[in-house]
Each structure stands twice: as structure tokens, then as C-alpha cells.
Design an enzyme around this catalytic site. Sequence first.
Site, PDB file in Angstrom:
ATOM      1  N   HIS A   7       2.407   6.658   4.664  1.00 31.92           N
ATOM      2  CA  HIS A   7       2.080   5.258   4.349  1.00 31.92           C
ATOM      3  C   HIS A   7       0.719   5.148   3.687  1.00 31.92           C
ATOM      4  CE1 HIS A   7       0.350   5.669   8.511  1.00 31.92           C
ATOM      5  NE2 HIS A   7      -0.637   4.980   7.991  1.00 31.92           N
ATOM      6  N   HIS A  80      -6.788   3.506   3.660  1.00 28.38           N
ATOM      7  CA  HIS A  80      -6.544   4.939   3.860  1.00 28.38           C
ATOM      8  C   HIS A  80      -5.159   5.310   3.367  1.00 28.38           C
ATOM      9  CE1 HIS A  80      -4.773   3.266   7.633  1.00 28.38           C
ATOM     10  NE2 HIS A  80      -3.920   4.267   7.524  1.00 28.38           N
ATOM     11  N   GLU A 131      -5.622   9.958   6.638  1.00 27.91           N
ATOM     12  CA  GLU A 131      -5.014  10.059   7.960  1.00 27.91           C
ATOM     13  C   GLU A 131      -3.965  11.164   7.897  1.00 27.91           C
ATOM     14  OE1 GLU A 131      -2.917   6.513   9.126  1.00 27.91           O
ATOM     15  OE2 GLU A 131      -2.539   7.227  11.158  1.00 27.91           O
TER      16      GLU A 131
HETATM   17 CO    CO Z   1      -2.401   4.530   9.013  1.00 30.42          CO
END
Ligand code: CO
Length: 140
Positions: A7, A80, A131
Site C-alpha cells: 500500500h 509512506h 514500511e
Molecule cells: Co502503512
Amino acid sequence: MIGKLNHVGVATPSIDESVKLYRDVLGATSIGEKFSMPEQGVWVCFVNLPNSQIELIEPFGEGSPIHGFLAKNPSGGQHHICFEVEDIIAARDDMRAKGATVLGTGEPRVGAHGTPVIFVHPKNMGGVLVELMETPKGAH
Ligand code: CO
């Protein structure tokens, strides 16, 4: 080592307003319910796309780490990107061995998908907060 783009995290002062953008302007048809992650200081809502997700994140509580980002980017913005990895501990150790800074204690936390995640400092990632998330078991 990294796998799928899981994502893209987008910070917003209002998930409700952002949902209108993704649903009514961009035409997204699959948007999850907003939920809180108090330990992470965020509200989260996933916009589901055919090949990935947008993770909308809004501050939850006074100590939210998102407040600082929104102070610099009042209307929100890309926060992110999240890549999947097979083994979060191996990924963390590999990042450190290569000189990258893992945020916090470095102990993985349970992320919004219920699997362990770490964050790698943008100074080591070309200015992008990265991440890393363990691929959910049974996802492939
Ligand atoms: Co995230």
C-alpha cells in the site's frame, strides 16, 4: 528482497473528506471502514484498488506521529510506501546490516493488516519513509 507493493500511506487531516475524494472524484468502489489504532496514534481506512491499496491515515490523539507531518503538509500528502517481505525479522536485520536506521525500538509492531511491520528512516531510503510488512500467511 522486497515483494509486492502492499500500500501507499497517505496522511490526511480528515479521512472522511479523503474518502469523498477517492470515492466521488477518483471513483474507487471498494473502501473499508475507518478504524482506530490507538497504540500507533492513527485512524486508518483502506481504499482497495485492483493491484494495491491506499492507506488513509489521520491523527488519533494528542501524541499522534502524524501531527508533525500535517504541520508541514496541512492538506495531507503521501506519507509512506509499504512493501511486503517474507520474514520481518530477517528484513530488519538485513536493513541494519546495510546501515539503514529502523525506527523506534526496531521490534516489529503489529500493523494495520495484523502482521508485523517496521519502518525504515527516509534518510536511508532516498527521502521516502518505507514500511516493511510481513506478507499475511495464506495471502499467496
Ligand atoms: Co502503512
